[in-house]
Design a protein around this motif. Structure first.
Motif, PDB file in Angstrom:
ATOM      1  N   ALA A 160     -53.679 -29.864 -83.272  1.00  0.00           N
ATOM      2  CA  ALA A 160     -54.441 -29.621 -81.987  1.00  0.00           C
ATOM      3  C   ALA A 160     -55.528 -28.422 -82.049  1.00  0.00           C
ATOM      4  O   ALA A 160     -56.458 -28.592 -81.532  1.00  0.00           O
ATOM      5  CB  ALA A 160     -53.578 -29.326 -80.711  1.00  0.00           C
ATOM      6  N   PHE A 161     -55.031 -27.421 -82.906  1.00  0.00           N
ATOM      7  CA  PHE A 161     -56.065 -26.185 -82.790  1.00  0.00           C
ATOM      8  C   PHE A 161     -56.945 -26.566 -83.981  1.00  0.00           C
ATOM      9  O   PHE A 161     -58.141 -26.236 -83.900  1.00  0.00           O
ATOM     10  CB  PHE A 161     -55.159 -24.882 -83.456  1.00  0.00           C
ATOM     11  CG  PHE A 161     -56.220 -23.964 -83.958  1.00  0.00           C
ATOM     12  CD1 PHE A 161     -56.842 -23.278 -83.156  1.00  0.00           C
ATOM     13  CD2 PHE A 161     -56.435 -23.791 -85.360  1.00  0.00           C
ATOM     14  CE1 PHE A 161     -57.742 -22.266 -83.676  1.00  0.00           C
ATOM     15  CE2 PHE A 161     -57.405 -22.846 -85.681  1.00  0.00           C
ATOM     16  CZ  PHE A 161     -57.966 -22.248 -84.676  1.00  0.00           C
ATOM     17  N   ARG A 216     -49.362 -18.397 -84.990  1.00  0.00           N
ATOM     18  CA  ARG A 216     -51.043 -17.638 -84.733  1.00  0.00           C
ATOM     19  C   ARG A 216     -51.209 -16.501 -85.712  1.00  0.00           C
ATOM     20  O   ARG A 216     -52.618 -16.648 -86.228  1.00  0.00           O
ATOM     21  CB  ARG A 216     -50.467 -17.032 -83.138  1.00  0.00           C
ATOM     22  CG  ARG A 216     -52.143 -16.539 -82.910  1.00  0.00           C
ATOM     23  CD  ARG A 216     -51.994 -16.420 -81.397  1.00  0.00           C
ATOM     24  NE  ARG A 216     -53.566 -15.923 -80.998  1.00  0.00           N
ATOM     25  CZ  ARG A 216     -53.963 -16.157 -79.779  1.00  0.00           C
ATOM     26  NH1 ARG A 216     -53.253 -17.087 -78.929  1.00  0.00           N
ATOM     27  NH2 ARG A 216     -55.263 -15.939 -79.351  1.00  0.00           N
ATOM     28  N   SER A 217     -50.365 -15.956 -86.212  1.00  0.00           N
ATOM     29  CA  SER A 217     -50.776 -14.863 -87.147  1.00  0.00           C
ATOM     30  C   SER A 217     -51.090 -15.496 -88.723  1.00  0.00           C
ATOM     31  O   SER A 217     -51.809 -15.023 -89.081  1.00  0.00           O
ATOM     32  CB  SER A 217     -49.527 -13.948 -87.522  1.00  0.00           C
ATOM     33  OG  SER A 217     -48.350 -14.612 -88.014  1.00  0.00           O
ATOM     34  N   VAL A 218     -50.489 -16.540 -88.842  1.00  0.00           N
ATOM     35  CA  VAL A 218     -50.818 -17.477 -90.085  1.00  0.00           C
ATOM     36  C   VAL A 218     -52.225 -18.044 -89.999  1.00  0.00           C
ATOM     37  O   VAL A 218     -52.986 -17.896 -90.888  1.00  0.00           O
ATOM     38  CB  VAL A 218     -49.708 -18.365 -90.586  1.00  0.00           C
ATOM     39  CG1 VAL A 218     -49.948 -19.312 -91.696  1.00  0.00           C
ATOM     40  CG2 VAL A 218     -48.357 -17.788 -90.775  1.00  0.00           C
ATOM     41  N   LEU A 219     -52.412 -18.553 -88.826  1.00  0.00           N
ATOM     42  CA  LEU A 219     -53.614 -19.145 -88.697  1.00  0.00           C
ATOM     43  C   LEU A 219     -54.682 -18.149 -88.669  1.00  0.00           C
ATOM     44  O   LEU A 219     -55.965 -18.200 -89.497  1.00  0.00           O
ATOM     45  CB  LEU A 219     -53.667 -19.969 -87.474  1.00  0.00           C
ATOM     46  CG  LEU A 219     -53.351 -21.363 -87.268  1.00  0.00           C
ATOM     47  CD1 LEU A 219     -52.999 -21.989 -86.229  1.00  0.00           C
ATOM     48  CD2 LEU A 219     -54.241 -22.399 -88.167  1.00  0.00           C
ATOM     49  N   LEU A 221     -59.699 -20.823 -78.652  1.00  0.00           N
ATOM     50  CA  LEU A 221     -59.157 -22.180 -79.221  1.00  0.00           C
ATOM     51  C   LEU A 221     -57.667 -22.036 -79.410  1.00  0.00           C
ATOM     52  O   LEU A 221     -56.910 -22.985 -79.176  1.00  0.00           O
ATOM     53  CB  LEU A 221     -59.881 -22.629 -80.347  1.00  0.00           C
ATOM     54  CG  LEU A 221     -61.565 -22.670 -79.982  1.00  0.00           C
ATOM     55  CD1 LEU A 221     -61.971 -23.131 -81.557  1.00  0.00           C
ATOM     56  CD2 LEU A 221     -61.359 -24.162 -79.507  1.00  0.00           C
ATOM     57  N   LEU A 222     -57.192 -20.913 -79.953  1.00  0.00           N
ATOM     58  CA  LEU A 222     -55.690 -20.861 -80.013  1.00  0.00           C
ATOM     59  C   LEU A 222     -55.078 -20.810 -78.840  1.00  0.00           C
ATOM     60  O   LEU A 222     -54.109 -21.445 -78.740  1.00  0.00           O
ATOM     61  CB  LEU A 222     -55.571 -19.325 -80.728  1.00  0.00           C
ATOM     62  CG  LEU A 222     -55.916 -19.311 -82.266  1.00  0.00           C
ATOM     63  CD1 LEU A 222     -56.085 -17.843 -82.836  1.00  0.00           C
ATOM     64  CD2 LEU A 222     -55.109 -20.177 -83.047  1.00  0.00           C
ATOM     65  N   ASP A 223     -55.575 -20.239 -77.715  1.00  0.00           N
ATOM     66  CA  ASP A 223     -54.916 -20.507 -76.550  1.00  0.00           C
ATOM     67  C   ASP A 223     -54.743 -21.820 -76.032  1.00  0.00           C
ATOM     68  O   ASP A 223     -53.926 -22.374 -75.438  1.00  0.00           O
ATOM     69  CB  ASP A 223     -55.661 -19.413 -75.489  1.00  0.00           C
ATOM     70  CG  ASP A 223     -55.611 -17.803 -75.813  1.00  0.00           C
ATOM     71  OD1 ASP A 223     -54.566 -17.475 -76.426  1.00  0.00           O
ATOM     72  OD2 ASP A 223     -56.380 -17.087 -75.273  1.00  0.00           O
ATOM     73  N   ARG A 247     -49.662 -15.472 -78.475  1.00  0.00           N
ATOM     74  CA  ARG A 247     -49.840 -14.241 -79.457  1.00  0.00           C
ATOM     75  C   ARG A 247     -48.617 -13.444 -78.972  1.00  0.00           C
ATOM     76  O   ARG A 247     -48.279 -13.213 -77.885  1.00  0.00           O
ATOM     77  CB  ARG A 247     -51.230 -13.636 -78.717  1.00  0.00           C
ATOM     78  CG  ARG A 247     -51.585 -12.170 -79.430  1.00  0.00           C
ATOM     79  CD  ARG A 247     -52.293 -11.517 -78.467  1.00  0.00           C
ATOM     80  NE  ARG A 247     -53.542 -12.155 -77.918  1.00  0.00           N
ATOM     81  CZ  ARG A 247     -54.733 -12.282 -78.766  1.00  0.00           C
ATOM     82  NH1 ARG A 247     -54.873 -11.581 -79.859  1.00  0.00           N
ATOM     83  NH2 ARG A 247     -55.867 -12.958 -77.917  1.00  0.00           N
ATOM     84  N   LEU A 248     -48.368 -12.768 -80.252  1.00  0.00           N
ATOM     85  CA  LEU A 248     -46.929 -11.931 -80.113  1.00  0.00           C
ATOM     86  C   LEU A 248     -47.315 -10.351 -80.615  1.00  0.00           C
ATOM     87  O   LEU A 248     -48.374 -10.285 -81.456  1.00  0.00           O
ATOM     88  CB  LEU A 248     -45.972 -12.508 -81.057  1.00  0.00           C
ATOM     89  CG  LEU A 248     -45.447 -13.756 -80.811  1.00  0.00           C
ATOM     90  CD1 LEU A 248     -44.502 -14.404 -81.899  1.00  0.00           C
ATOM     91  CD2 LEU A 248     -44.737 -13.917 -79.308  1.00  0.00           C
TER      92      LEU A 248
END
Length: 1434
Positions: A647-648, A702-705, A725-727, A733-734
């Motif tokens: 999706a991202f 998220r961190s890997v992307l 876009l991530l959202d 987000r952590l």
């Protein structure tokens, strides 16, 4: 006297008349003349008559030098077009004149020349010209024979002169202009001085000689009377190339080859063809497009610029295709695929071209054109059509017929099947259709592409796989497709990895030194494959540009010129080959080439008409979502993670633009597979002490992307867009986790599980390196690390690197700011090291060369040692080397393959005795600074593709940084450490925001703390000078630094920065140095007299130091500061205090008057100056950053490169072999790189800025939109005015309001050069909205901007617009903006939407990479600076 007069008045009679006057004086000459007269006529084979011209055809002396073309490649003599051209050529031949054929790119002109040579039975020589052709290729080369004897070898041109052959020179427009004049004297007078001392002279002049040698013993030989030249070139313009040298041009008789005639001659129409057939209708379309491109009326000129002419071989492909595969009704998709095959440039053509063609095909009854690049997602899609190749045929079976052939059967939904005999390799055929045991998933899309490849193969064409034109897509399975194509047809695939430094000659042959020092030639991999009938994969054909044309004859005609007169011919009998003394050979009928692109260059830069004529283009089809999803599922990654990841990816790829794709990561399928493998392996428990949950996998996504996309290093606006876009893809987000220190346990390095926000956390075990794998390397190549200060961030990075390098077997690239520890992150592996720089060449990466006893020796480089012994190779400063040099790591990392210039190959398995096998422990680690300003390195990530796992090495977080510094300097107060860490954190934030132009790193902070630790008596201000003294003459930067230090309570420790701090420090340290002037009395303040000398003290001269009354520095009583250079002598504060009050007041009054005088000169009031100053100060930091970027980019364009094949300079180690033989062009010099053919010269960049000056800008100015726009205008005007290379940028500024679309603010012809003019611009911007009528002209302003900018002769074009339009109110639709911004594909556009415009959420989706929403008007300067830097720095 009579002879001299005749020569002067009648040049045509010069030789013959003079010869008659002198002939009788020498018996030898008379005898020679008589013998020539009495000589029997040459033996003939018949008489050729073309119209009114006849010619007695002589017998060939060397039949091996006659044309041996295939019958289908020789033109039909009775064709009217061919007959007319041949008649002209015979006329010129009989007149002794040389011919120049001006033809569109394609094989026709060459085949015309060969047909002419064939019908007159003339031997011929051939030279394919390209950028590397020099004097050696046109005159004589040198070779060293056994025993050390130097011999000269005649070039094809010299052979043609000596033996009376036709010399065909193809590609004149590609040769350097300074090379072709080498032939001028040969063309004009049939004279040439050769390197071996031989003089070629005109045959008439030779007949008059008394002796055959000159005074030095050099031999005279006659040019053969039958020697002729046929030159071939494409017209420049419209085609790319060098213009003809006038003296060279004047020596030829020109013949323009009618393009339509060439089309029809290469593929004559079928007299029995149905006019309603697909072939007939498309033939009509091809010819009408050619006619339209030649039209000069205004209406046709529009379509001419949109649709270029079809390639010369289009009709040949169409005719062969429809003959072998009878067409039925075609769907819009299959019709579009066919059009792309016939006209490859349509792949990147604008939508207008497709619309025009679609209308024409519909009018012809063929239906509308669809999209040739489809992604079949739904069950209702035409999935059967997806598996089909061209004309809707599908490959259904392959079976062996003979050792060199196979039978291919193709089915059609409504027509009978087609069975064809096709060439094949000798290996067993991989079963087809594919079974479940295949090493890949044969999707319908893949079978359709494979079918298309085999169709092209069946027609006898070599194939070019053309990548999609979209900036970013899913994988097109290029490498797999080539491999499987070879397997199903029993081919051995030779992968040839091309790089920019390859010359045209090296594509066919390679010179080497034998053991005894003699030189010899070896065939290249391509020629060896041609002889053996192999499949050659030309990987990265796009990077060598027009040099690829050196293969055109081999690809199109299966002929090529080799060394020592050897030649590959298309057809020859066994007796002809045997009688040729080894000079003739033929290409194996099974030989095929498949070309693929590196995807590092835009299609328009290399997908030329010549390329389209050479190959059968197959447009690559990217994977659809379902296929890509299945591949990611196969990694073992959880379905939820895969769905979010896709999706991202879809959103991210759609957001990519042409401007950003050259620098940003594409996030293709290979990257997604790497992410999915990591999520499955690490988070899934494969390498952990336990297993994590699916939720834990998603948490880390998220961190890997972010790491994969190098999110931290993207420009501000692009980073915000990606975060959005991530959202949207629901990837949360952590908070950053804490990573405990690793430890060694048994035979593994254990990284304890990081702290998490919830859920289990497990350790990662990485096996330690086995010492026995490289005993020597462990002893001498494991780097020594004297210290490592443990911190959470670098522990996490080491774990990620360990997983990639040791567990997943990936190669990695580390990017970061300076001084963040890229070189400090080690894993106890033996390593090799190479540092790249601007002068690094491909050869230097492979080996070093030396000359010992006349024999060249090659010593393997650290790279080859690392490959052989399985070590880690650190490639440092990868962004500083030329991009084409770094590009060689792509194939090494992706396929474990590399082609060396000495003929050896790097391969994963040994196929030849000389192959270097890649050790399984070998890893590549590339180090580079972050992309973009201020490092301004090369955009090397693009040429690497997705073969590397990317890691961003950042400055540690504040907690990690405090921990590290506490370990480094335990004696320093924790409170001071805390404040310093906070201050440096804000300094970095200032850099990211654009208010500071230097990325302050951990290295500076460590060095600062080291100084404080070692010299506790020095103040913090003293230590900070070590970092900040670079910015002494940047007052705006010093102000920012001081504000940040004060914010963190450090202002009292460093009350002064910059030049003040430097002088204070000097005064404190040299306390016994004091300046006491002799005279101390004061008078009235005054300017002082001017001269060019240095003065100290006194009250006479202006610009001195330590004086009184006068304007200067360091003195007292003056009314203004005035510095003219030299040492500054500062008077004491006591003397300054003695200045009377009336003198101080007088000085203040004079200062005010001086300021007023300057304002009057500018015609500005004090309030106006103050108003402009406010605007100026508001964007001062952005201005400095933008200035530095534009200034450095202008300088970067003028960076010099190594220009090779020079006659002086530094010795080029890649041409040592040529140096041994005595060639002169074996040097290299620094110089400006010449642009590739077809690419623009270095010209100014044309930029237009469009501001919104509509009524709403005034009505809603309470949010600051008008003020920020004015500040932005000031930032731009001041920045461009300060540039030292103003000629590099041609810019103007326009506004739009309800009153019109073209309100001129700044003219490109007269940009404002002083403050008054710039103030008038912003005053105009302030007034217009106050009086403007309601309405919006955003679309019209962009359209006009694009049109005006595109008309300028530049090398790049940009339009950036600002609007606060309420799109709904003014009925502005997404397609309106898109049409305006894409009006001209070469113009890069951007739209900044503020106010009501920022509320349109569809802007970034409808205008990916071009539309930006700015909610806070304060961000307008930041956003525009970010956009401008991204667009220009490409």
């Amino acid at each position: 006297m009579l002879a001299r007069l005749a020569r002067r008045r009648f040049p045509a009679l010069r030789t013959s008349f003079f010869g008659l006057c002198t002939m009788g004086s020498t018996p030898k000459r008379r005898l020679a003349h008589i013998l020539d007269t009495l000589a029997p006529p040459a033996e003939t084979v018949g008489t050729l008559t073309l119209g009114d011209v006849s010619y007695d055809i002589p017998v060939a002396n060397v039949p091996a030098r006659l044309p041996h073309s295939r019958s289908q490649d020789l033109l039909e003599v009775n064709d009217p077009v061919n007959l007319d051209n041949l008649h002209f050529m015979l006329q010129k031949y009989l007149l002794g004149q040389d011919i120049f054929l001006v033809s569109q790119p394609g094989p026709y002109a060459r085949r015309l020349a060969l047909t002419f040579a064939s019908i007159i039975n003339s031997e011929y020589e051939y030279i394919a010209l390209h950028r590397d052709v020099g004097e050696t290729e046109l005159k004589q080369g040198r070779e060293i024979r056994a025993g050390g004897n130097l011999v000269y070898v005649d070039s094809p041109a010299v052979n043609a002169v000596k033996h009376g052959r036709i010399l065909i020179l193809e590609g004149i427009e590609k040769a350097e202009r300074g090379i072709m004049p080498v032939l001028n004297n040969l063309l004009e007078n049939r004279e040439m001085n050769l390197e071996d001392g031989t003089h070629i002279i005109h045959p008439h002049r030779f007949a008059q000689l008394d002796t055959l040698k000159d005074d030095s013993g050099n031999v005279f030989i006659p040019a053969h009377k039958n020697f002729r030249v046929v030159a071939i070139a494409a017209p420049v313009p419209p085609f790319p190339g060098h213009p003809l040298d006038p003296p060279f041009r004047s020596r030829f008789q020109a013949r323009f080859v009618d393009p339509v005639g060439a089309f029809l001659a290469l593929c004559p129409p079928n007299a029995n063809a149905d006019n309603t057939s697909l072939e007939s209708r498309l033939r009509e379309l091809v010819l009408s497009t050619q006619y339209a491109s030649e039209s000069r009326d205004a209406l046709s000129a529009v379509s001419m610029s949109v649709i270029p002419p079809f390639p010369q071989t289009a009709l040949q492909k169409l005719s062969a295709l429809t003959a072998a595969f009878p067409p039925g009704a075609l769907s819009p998709y299959h019709l579009a695929r066919l059009m792309v095959t016939l006209h490859t440039a349509l792949v990147y053509a604008p939508m207008q071209a497709w619309a025009i063609l679609s209308r024409q095909t519909e009018e012809m009854g063929l239906g509308v054109l669809g999209n040739p690049i489809l992604a079949f997602e739904d069950e209702t899609d035409d999935r059967e059509g997806e598996s089909a190749g061209l004309l809707n045929y599908t490959l259904v079976s392959l079976s062996r017929l003979s050792p060199t052939s196979a039978t291919a059967v193709f089915s059609h939904p409504s027509l009978p099947s087609v069975s064809l005999t096709i060439p094949a390799g000798p290996a067993p055929l991989h079963p087809f259709p594919f079974t479940g045991s295949a090493s890949f998933t044969p999707s319908l899309r893949f079978v359709g592409l494979l079918t298309t490849l085999i169709q092209a193969h069946a027609l006898g064409w070599d194939v070019s796989l053309v990548p999609p034109a979209a900036p970013a897509t899913a994988s097109s399975s290029t490498s797999t497709l080539v491999r499987v194509f070879g397997e199903v047809l029993g081919y051995t695939v030779d992968n040839v990895h091309l790089y920019k430094e390859l010359g045209g000659r090296e594509l066919l042959m390679r010179r080497r030194i034998l053991d005894g020092g003699a030189t010899a030639w070896d065939p290249s991999s391509i020629v060896e494959a041609a002889w053996a009938g192999k499949l050659v994969h030309l990987s990265g054909l796009d990077v060598i540009g027009p040099t690829a044309g050196a293969l055109a004859r081999l690809v199109q005609d299966r002929e090529a010129e080799l060394w020592d007169g050897k030649r590959i011919v298309a057809e020859a009998t066994r007796s002809e080959i045997d009688s040729s003394s080894g000079t003739l050979s033929i290409a194996h009928p099974s030989f095929r080439l498949i070309a693929t692109a590196s995807k590092s260059l835009p299609l328009k830069d290399w997908l030329s008409a010549e390329h389209a004529n050479m190959f059968f283009p197959v447009a690559a089809q990217p994977m659809g979502r379902a296929e890509e999803e299945a591949i990611l599922f196969a990694t073992g990654c959880s379905p939820s993670t895969v769905k979010r990841l896709l999706a991202f990816a879809e959103r991210y790829r759609a957001s990519m633009s042409e401007d950003s794709v050259q620098k940003n990561r594409k996030l293709g399928t290979r990257s997604l597979v790497r992410i999915a493998r990591r999520m499955a392996a690490v988070s899934g428990g494969k390498y952990d002490a336990g297993a994590q949950t699916e939720e834990a996998q998603e948490d880390d996504l998220r961190s890997v992307l972010s790491r994969t996309l190098l999110l931290e290093f993207l420009p501000a606006m692009e980073r915000l867009n990606v975060e959005q876009l991530l959202d949207e893809a629901a990837i949360p987000r952590l908070a950053p986790a804490y990573n405990p220190s690793p430890f060694v346990e048994e035979d593994a390095l254990v990284f304890p599980g990081p702290s998490t926000t919830g859920g289990p956390s497990y350790a990662t075990r990485v096996p330690l390196f086995n010492v026995t794998d490289d005993i020597v390397g462990v002893k001498s190549h494991v780097p020594y690390m004297d210290h490592f200060y443990d911190n959470s961030l670098q522990t996490e990075l080491m774990r990620d690197l360990a997983v990639d390098l040791e567990l997943l077997g990936e190669h990695v690239v580390l990017l970061g700011n300076q001084g963040v520890g890229k070189n400090k992150i080690l894993l106890g592996r033996p390593r090799e090291y190479i540092q790249l720089h601007r002068d690094t060449t491909v050869n230097q990466l492979m080996f070093t060369t030396s000359l010992e006893n006349g024999v060249i020796k090659y010593t393997d480089s650290p790279l080859l040692r690392a490959i052989a012994f399985g070590r880690v190779i650190i490639i440092d400063e990868a962004d500083k080397a030329p991009e084409h040099v770094v590009a060689i790591f792509r194939s090494l990392a992706g396929q474990s393959e590399l082609s060396l210039s000495d003929g050896r190959r790097v391969r994963s398995v040994k196929e030849r005795p000389s192959d270097i096998v890649v050790h399984p422990n070998f890893r590549l680690v590339l180090l580079a600074n972050r992309p973009g300003y201020p490092f301004l390195g090369n955009h090397f990530l693009q040429v690497l593709g997705e073969t590397f796992s990317a890691h961003s090495v950042t400055n540690p977080d504040q907690i990690s940084e405090r921990t590290l510094l506490g370990q480094l300097a335990p004696e320093i107060d924790d409170e001071l450490i805390l404040r310093l860490v906070g201050a440096f954190h804000d300094l970095r934030k200032g850099y990211d925001a654009g208010t500071l132009n230097y990325p302050y790193s951990l290295r500076e902070l460590i060095n600062l703390v080291k100084h404080l630790q070692a010299y506790p008596n020095d103040t913090l201000g003293d230590a900070l000078r070590n970092v900040f003294d670079f910015d002494v003459y940047k007052p705006e930067t010093i102000e920012q630094l001081a504000a940040i230090l004060s914010r963190h309570g450090l202002g009292s420790h460093a009350p002064h920065l910059g030049i003040v701090a430097a002088r204070e420090a000097a005064n404190k340290k040299i306390k016994d140095a004091k300046f006491e002037p002799k005279a101390t009395e004061l008078g009235e303040p005054k300017e002082g007299e001017h001269d060019d000398k240095e003065h100290s003290g006194g009250n006479k001269w202006a610009g001195g130091t330590g004086g009184r009354d006068t304007a200067g520095l360091g003195g007292r009583g003056g009314y203004k500061r005035f510095y003219k250079g030299g040492n500054i002598n500062q008077v004491s504060d006591e003397l300054k205090k003695q200045v009377p009050d009336h003198v101080r007041e007088k000085a203040r009054q004079m200062a005010r008057e001086e300021l007023q005088r300057r304002l009057e000169e500018l015609d500005m009031s004090v309030s106006e100056a103050a108003g402009y100053g406010e605007l100026l100060n508001a964007t001062q930091a952005h201005m400095v950053s933008l200035y530095d970027l534009l200034e450095h980019l202008a300088a970067k364009e003028e960076e010099r490169v190594w220009v090779k094949r020079q006659t002086d300079g530094e010795l080029d180690d890649s041409r040592l072999t040529e140096g041994l033989t005595g060639e002169s062009t074996v040097y290299k010099r620094r110089g400006m790189e010449k642009p590739e053919l077809g690419r623009p010269q270095v010209k100014p960049k044309r930029i237009r800025f469009i501001f919104d000056l509509s009524a709403s800008m005034y009505r809603f100015q309470y949010d600051g939109r008008l003020q920020r726009s004015m500040e932005t205008a000031v930032m731009l005007m001041e920045t461009f005015d300060r540039l030292s290379r103003k000629e590099k940028y041609v810019w103007d500024m326009y506004g739009h309001s309800g009153d019109g679309a073209d309100i001129a603010l700044v003219s490109e012809l007269k940009p404002p050069t002083d403050m008054k003019d710039r103030w008038k611009v912003v005053e105009k911007m302030s007034m217009i909205p106050q009086y403007a009528f309601a309405g919006d002209y955003t679309v019209e302003a962009i359209e006009k901007g694009v049109k005006d900018v595109a008309a300028f002769d530049a090398d790049d074009w940009f339009v950036i617009a600002i609007t606060d339009a309420n799109f709904g109110r003014y009925m502005i639709k997404p397609e309106d903006l898109s049409r305006a911004m894409r009006r001209d594909p070469k113009v890069h556009t951007a739209l900044i939407c503020i106010g009501e415009g920022a509320e349109a959420t569809w802007i970034p989706k409808s205008l990916p990479g071009k539309g930006f929403r700015v909610a806070k008007t304060a961000d307008i300067p930041t956003v525009l600076r970010s956009i401008l830097s991204t667009m220009i720095d490409r």
